[in-house]
Design a protein around this motif. Structure first.
Motif, mmCIF file in Angstrom:
data_model
loop_
_atom_site.group_PDB
_atom_site.id
_atom_site.type_symbol
_atom_site.label_atom_id
_atom_site.label_comp_id
_atom_site.label_asym_id
_atom_site.label_seq_id
_atom_site.Cartn_x
_atom_site.Cartn_y
_atom_site.Cartn_z
ATOM 1 N N TYR A 1 17.184 5.075 2.283
ATOM 2 C CA TYR A 1 16.507 3.801 2.531
ATOM 3 C C TYR A 1 15.008 3.941 2.277
ATOM 4 O O TYR A 1 14.404 4.930 2.702
ATOM 5 N N CYS A 2 14.431 2.949 1.630
ATOM 6 C CA CYS A 2 12.977 2.865 1.599
ATOM 7 C C CYS A 2 12.537 1.927 2.724
ATOM 8 O O CYS A 2 13.325 1.102 3.208
ATOM 9 N N GLN A 3 11.306 2.079 3.147
ATOM 10 C CA GLN A 3 10.763 1.309 4.276
ATOM 11 C C GLN A 3 9.306 1.002 4.011
ATOM 12 O O GLN A 3 8.559 1.841 3.498
ATOM 13 N N GLN A 4 8.905 -0.210 4.334
ATOM 14 C CA GLN A 4 7.488 -0.516 4.267
ATOM 15 C C GLN A 4 7.023 -1.036 5.629
ATOM 16 O O GLN A 4 7.799 -1.628 6.393
ATOM 17 N N TYR A 5 5.760 -0.753 5.914
ATOM 18 C CA TYR A 5 5.141 -1.176 7.167
ATOM 19 C C TYR A 5 4.401 -2.482 6.937
ATOM 20 O O TYR A 5 3.699 -2.644 5.931
ATOM 21 N N ARG B 1 10.384 6.781 17.206
ATOM 22 C CA ARG B 1 8.961 6.990 17.451
ATOM 23 C C ARG B 1 8.155 6.820 16.164
ATOM 24 O O ARG B 1 8.512 7.381 15.116
ATOM 25 N N GLU B 2 7.086 6.069 16.253
ATOM 26 C CA GLU B 2 6.174 5.966 15.126
ATOM 27 C C GLU B 2 5.309 7.206 15.051
ATOM 28 O O GLU B 2 4.838 7.696 16.078
ATOM 29 N N ALA B 3 5.092 7.696 13.840
ATOM 30 C CA ALA B 3 4.153 8.795 13.658
ATOM 31 C C ALA B 3 2.783 8.361 14.171
ATOM 32 O O ALA B 3 2.389 7.214 13.983
ATOM 33 N N TYR B 4 2.068 9.253 14.824
ATOM 34 C CA TYR B 4 0.809 8.903 15.486
ATOM 35 C C TYR B 4 -0.213 8.357 14.497
ATOM 36 O O TYR B 4 -0.580 9.043 13.549
ATOM 37 N N GLY B 5 -0.622 7.126 14.710
ATOM 38 C CA GLY B 5 -1.647 6.525 13.864
ATOM 39 C C GLY B 5 -1.209 6.239 12.445
ATOM 40 O O GLY B 5 -2.045 5.948 11.581
ATOM 41 N N ASP B 6 0.087 6.312 12.180
ATOM 42 C CA ASP B 6 0.588 6.140 10.814
ATOM 43 C C ASP B 6 1.630 5.026 10.727
ATOM 44 O O ASP B 6 1.783 4.256 11.660
ATOM 45 N N TYR B 7 2.297 4.959 9.603
ATOM 46 C CA TYR B 7 3.068 3.760 9.261
ATOM 47 C C TYR B 7 4.523 4.046 8.960
ATOM 48 O O TYR B 7 5.143 3.382 8.122
ATOM 49 N N TRP B 8 5.079 5.017 9.646
ATOM 50 C CA TRP B 8 6.478 5.355 9.445
ATOM 51 C C TRP B 8 7.034 5.922 10.735
ATOM 52 O O TRP B 8 6.312 6.173 11.685
ATOM 53 N N ILE B 9 8.355 6.121 10.753
ATOM 54 C CA ILE B 9 9.044 6.630 11.929
ATOM 55 C C ILE B 9 9.333 8.104 11.718
ATOM 56 O O ILE B 9 9.962 8.477 10.717
ATOM 57 N N SER C 1 0.853 -1.191 0.000
ATOM 58 C CA SER C 1 0.000 0.000 0.000
ATOM 59 C C SER C 1 0.888 1.240 0.000
ATOM 60 O O SER C 1 1.877 1.319 0.740
ATOM 61 N N SER C 2 0.528 2.213 -0.814
ATOM 62 C CA SER C 2 1.313 3.452 -0.853
ATOM 63 C C SER C 2 1.372 4.124 0.508
ATOM 64 O O SER C 2 2.361 4.784 0.844
ATOM 65 N N SER C 3 0.323 3.922 1.300
ATOM 66 C CA SER C 3 0.287 4.530 2.635
ATOM 67 C C SER C 3 1.405 3.993 3.517
ATOM 68 O O SER C 3 1.779 4.616 4.509
ATOM 69 N N TYR C 4 1.920 2.824 3.186
ATOM 70 C CA TYR C 4 2.886 2.131 4.030
ATOM 71 C C TYR C 4 4.340 2.310 3.575
ATOM 72 O O TYR C 4 5.232 1.680 4.144
ATOM 73 N N LEU C 5 4.581 3.174 2.594
ATOM 74 C CA LEU C 5 5.912 3.291 2.022
ATOM 75 C C LEU C 5 6.533 4.637 2.391
ATOM 76 O O LEU C 5 5.929 5.705 2.207
#
Lengths: 109, 119
Positions: A88-92, B98-106, A30-34
């Motif tokens: 670096y790229c990262q995915q959740y 720290r993870e961004a609040y409610g999101d999917y990255w640091i 998902s783009s939201s996770y990149l």
């Protein structure tokens, strides 16, 4: 587990040139996770791009992200001296929670 | 200003233990999830562990499961990573992140603390 591959491993460019960095996922993401991070020697990573294309606070507009599915790109429109670093790229995901690509080093030609 | 200050690294023998600390400030500690991410010398980033803001959800990478534990002290706004049965391959700079609040990255990283496992 989704595996991220980044290319090229090293990109040798001069200030003022355009840099195009690739991140490819082994499965659709998902783009939201990149996200994309920049890391300079001896420093912690810094968030550049989240949600594949949104710039983090304070990031100059010469940085842009794009892509979807399995192919994502970070573009630096005109390299400044301070942009020479590792990216670096990262995915959740669910497990592991975060997966990082191996990185692309942008260095001076 | 959000700050994460990592500490506790050092030289330890294989099989030994070490406890890393992460002191947080500038935000409501109990509202944010925190991760540990490590980086072996000259290598890339590897996610290690996660704890939710409430402490109710905890996860570990397979490489450290059963050897590392994570905990939070809300009175001290601090996070801890207890590392037991350390191996040479655990040698790395460890970052709390720290993870961004409610999101999917640091969105914020500590400065990192170096752990060296060697005899």
């Amino acid at each position: 587990e989704i595996v991220l591959t980044q290319s090229p491993g090293t990109l040798s460019l001069s200030p003022g040139e355009r840099a195009t960095l690739s991140c490819r996922a082994s499965q659709s993401v998902s783009s939201s996770y990149l996200a994309w991070y920049q890391q300079k020697p001896g420093q912690a990573p810094r968030l550049l791009i989240f949600g594949a294309s949104s710039r983090a606070t304070g990031i100059p507009d010469r940085f842009s992200g794009s892509g979807s599915g399995t192919d994502f790109t970070l573009t630096i429109s005109r390299l400044e001296p301070e942009d020479f670093a590792v990216y670096y790229c990262q995915q959740y995901g669910s497990s592991p929670r975060f997966t990082f690509g191996p990185g692309t080093k942008v260095d001076f030609k | 200003e959000v700050q994460l200050v990592d500490s506790g690294g050092g030289l330890v023998q294989p099989g030994g233990s070490l406890r890393l600390s992460c002191a947080a400030s500038g935000f409501t500690f109990s509202s944010y999830s925190i991760n540990w991410v490590r980086q072996a010398p000259g290598k890339g980033l590897e996610w290690v562990s996660y704890i939710s803001g409430s402490g109710s959800s905890i996860y570990f990478a397979d490489s450290v499961k059963g050897r590392f534990t994570i905990s939070s002290d809300y009175a001290k706004n601090s996070l801890y990573l207890q590392m037991n049965s350390l191996r040479a391959e655990d040698t790395a700079v460890y970052y709390c992140a720290r993870e961004a609040y409610g999101d999917y990255w640091i969105d914020y990283w500590g400065q990192g603390t170096l752990v060296t496992v060697s005899s």
